[in-house]
Design a protein around this motif. Structure first.
Motif, PDB file in Angstrom:
ATOM      1  N   SER A   1       0.832  -1.206   0.000  1.00  0.00           N
ATOM      2  CA  SER A   1       0.000   0.000   0.000  1.00  0.00           C
ATOM      3  C   SER A   1       0.865   1.253   0.000  1.00  0.00           C
ATOM      4  CB  SER A   1      -0.929  -0.005   1.216  1.00  0.00           C
ATOM      5  OG  SER A   1      -1.789  -1.133   1.203  1.00  0.00           O
TER       6      SER A   1
ATOM      7  N   LEU B   1      -5.669  -6.511  -4.369  1.00  0.00           N
ATOM      8  CA  LEU B   1      -7.059  -6.902  -4.598  1.00  0.00           C
ATOM      9  C   LEU B   1      -7.259  -8.412  -4.514  1.00  0.00           C
ATOM     10  CD1 LEU B   1      -8.320  -4.521  -7.426  1.00  0.00           C
ATOM     11  CD2 LEU B   1      -8.730  -4.400  -4.971  1.00  0.00           C
TER      12      LEU B   1
ATOM     13  N   VAL C   1      -7.623  -8.711  -0.487  1.00  0.00           N
ATOM     14  CA  VAL C   1      -9.049  -8.385  -0.356  1.00  0.00           C
ATOM     15  C   VAL C   1      -9.913  -9.607  -0.631  1.00  0.00           C
ATOM     16  CG1 VAL C   1     -10.908  -6.925  -1.199  1.00  0.00           C
ATOM     17  CG2 VAL C   1      -8.611  -5.974  -0.926  1.00  0.00           C
TER      18      VAL C   1
ATOM     19  N   HIS D   1      -8.795 -12.746  -1.305  1.00  0.00           N
ATOM     20  CA  HIS D   1      -8.166 -14.019  -0.918  1.00  0.00           C
ATOM     21  C   HIS D   1      -8.167 -15.012  -2.072  1.00  0.00           C
ATOM     22  CE1 HIS D   1      -7.935 -12.801   3.296  1.00  0.00           C
ATOM     23  NE2 HIS D   1      -9.168 -12.351   3.164  1.00  0.00           N
TER      24      HIS D   1
END
Length: 389
Positions: A62, A115, A119, A121
Motif C-alpha cells: 500500500s 485486490l 481483499v 483471498h
C-alpha cells in the motif's frame, strides 16, 4: 472393533475442526479446500505454509503504491518536457521505462497483491485469475525490457558516436519502444497457464517447468547478460578515453566533456545494477520452489517468496530518486513542475525552422563550441593581424 470405529470417527472430526480453525488463522489462504492429498497431511503440516508476515505485505504494498504511482507520474511529466526540449532519444527510452513501471504497479501490486490476495483471498473466477496473471507478466516484461534499448543506445553513443548520429533520433526511438511493448504483450500470453504457487499442492508439472524457466530467462538471465556485456564495453571504452586524454591535452586538442558522459553512464549503471540486485532473490526462490521445496508445503519458502517479491517490486519506484541524484536538468524540470512553472522557453521547440536535425548528436555541438572557443582564444598571426593600408 466398535471402539476403533469411534476413535477413527473422532480423529476425522478433530482433523476437520483443526483444518477449519487453521483456515481462520491464515490471513492469505494458499491451500485448496478440495484436494485428496490434503486428507493425508497432518494439521501441523498444513500450518507450515501460512503467511508468517501477516499484514506486513499489505502495508508495504500500500505504501509502495501510494508513493510509487505519483512519483512515476511526476517522472513521466518531467521526461516528456525534457524530450520535447532536447529532442534526444535518451529521454524517450527513459519515458518508456517509467510508463512500464506504472503498468507494473497497477497490475502486479494493486490488482495482483492487494485486490486478489489481500481483499478477495484469490476467491475469484479462474478465468479472471489467469487473465490478470498474463497481464502481470506482460507489464513485468515491458518494465524490464524497456531498459535494454536504453542500454544499447548508450553503448552506441559512447563507443560508436558517428553511428549514433545516424541511427539515434526520436522517431526511431518511438518505433523501437512500440516494438518492445508489442513483444512484451505477446510474451505474457503463455503465462495465462501459469500455476498458482500459493494454492497448488501438487508437484510442478512439465508445463510448470517450461513456464518457470521461460519466466526466469526472460525476466532475469537474458536481460542481465545484455546489461553485463554492454556495460562492460562502455566502462572499457571510458577507461581507454581517459587514458587518451593526456595525449590530447599535449596536442592542444580539447577532449569531449567526459563529465557529462560520465553522468549518463552512471545513471545507466545505477538502473541496471539496482534491477540485477533486487530481482536476484526472486529468481533464486522460484528455481528453488521448482526443484527443492514448494511454497505450498514449506513456510520458509513461503516467507522467502514474500520477501523476494517485495524486493522485486521496489524496483518500480526507485528510478525517480536515481534520476534526481544524477541529473541536474531532471531536478530543475521537477522543481518547475512542483512549483507550477512552465520552465525556460526553448527556441528549438517553438520555431521548427531553427530545429537541428533529428539525428544530430550533442558531441557535434560540443566540438563546434570548442573550435569556436579555440579560434577566439588563439592570437592572430602577424600576417593576419596587419591592417590593410
Amino acid at each position: 472393533m466398535e471402539k476403533n470405529r469411534i476413535d477413527v470417527t473422532q480423529v476425522k472430526r478433530l482433523d476437520v475442526e483443526t483444518r477449519g480453525s487453521a483456515k481462520v488463522m491464515i490471513d492469505w489462504p494458499n491451500v485448496t479446500v478440495s484436494s485428496h492429498q490434503e486428507l493425508g497431511l497432518k494439521p501441523e503440516e498444513l500450518q507450515k505454509s501460512k503467511c508468517v508476515l501477516g499484514f506486513i505485505p499489505v502495508i508495504y504494498y500500500s505504501i509502495l503504491l501510494c508513493v510509487g504511482v505519483p512519483v512515476n507520474i511526476l517522472t513521466a511529466v518531467a521526461l516528456s518536457r525534457l524530450a520535447c526540449r532536447t529532442k534526444k532519444a535518451l529521454y524517450y527510452y527513459l519515458l518508456a521505462v517509467t510508463g512500464s513501471d506504472i503498468l507494473s504497479q497497477l497490475f502486479i501490486i494493486f490488482v495482483g497483491f492487494l485486490l486478489e490476495t489481500a481483499v478477495f483471498h484469490r476467491d475469484v473466477p479462474a478465468l479472471l485469475l489467469h487473465s490478470v496473471s498474463a497481464a502481470e507478466f506482460a507489464a513485468n516484461h515491458a518494465s524490464i525490457w524497456s531498459t535494454v534499448p536504453l542500454t544499447v543506445d548508450r553503448y552506441v553513443a559512447l563507443c560508436h558516436p558517428l553511428l549514433h548520429r545516424q541511427i539515434s533520433y526520436p522517431a526511431r526511438a518511438r518505433k523501437i519502444i512500440l516494438v518492445v511493448l508489442a513483444l512484451s504483450l505477446a510474451s505474457g500470453v503463455p503465462f495465462f497457464w501459469w500455476s498458482d504457487m500459493w494454492r497448488n499442492s501438487h508437484p510442478p508439472t512439465a508445463l510448470d517447468t517450461v513456464l518457470i524457466w521461460t519466466h526466469v530467462t526472460i525476466i532475469y538471465f537474458l536481460p542481465c547478460s545484455i546489461f553485463l556485456v554492454l556495460n562492460s564495453l562502455i566502462i572499457h571504452s571510458l577507461r581507454v578515453r581517459q587514458k587518451q586524454q593526456p595525449c590530447q591535452e599535449e596536442h592542444r586538442v580539447k577532449p569531449l566533456p567526459l563529465r557529462r558522459l560520465g553522468k549518463t553512464t552512471a545513471m545507466l549503471l545505477a538502473i541496471t545494477s539496482v534491477f540485477s540486485v533486487l530481482w536476484a532473490p526472486r529468481t533464486v526462490v522460484v528455481i528453488y520452489h521448482l526443484y527443492v521445496s514448494s511454497v505450498h508445503r514449506d513456510w520458509r519458502v513461503h516467507l522467502a517468496y514474500d520477501l523476494s517479491n517485495m524486493l522485486a517490486m521496489l524496483n518500480t519506484a526507485v528510478n525517480f530518486f536515481l534520476y534526481c541524484f544524477v541529473s541536474k536538468p531532471f531536478c530543475s524540470v521537477v522543481r518547475d513542475i512542483v512549483l507550477l512553472r512552465g520552465g525556460p522557453p526553448y527556441p528549438r521547440c517553438a520555431l521548427p525552422q531553427q530545429q537541428a536535425p533529428n539525428n544530430a548528436s550533442m558531441t557535434s555541438l560540443y566540438s563546434g563550441n570548442n573550435k569556436r572557443s579555440q579560434r577566439e582564444s588563439t592570437p592572430l598571426s602577424p600576417r593576419r593581424a596587419r591592417k590593410p593600408s
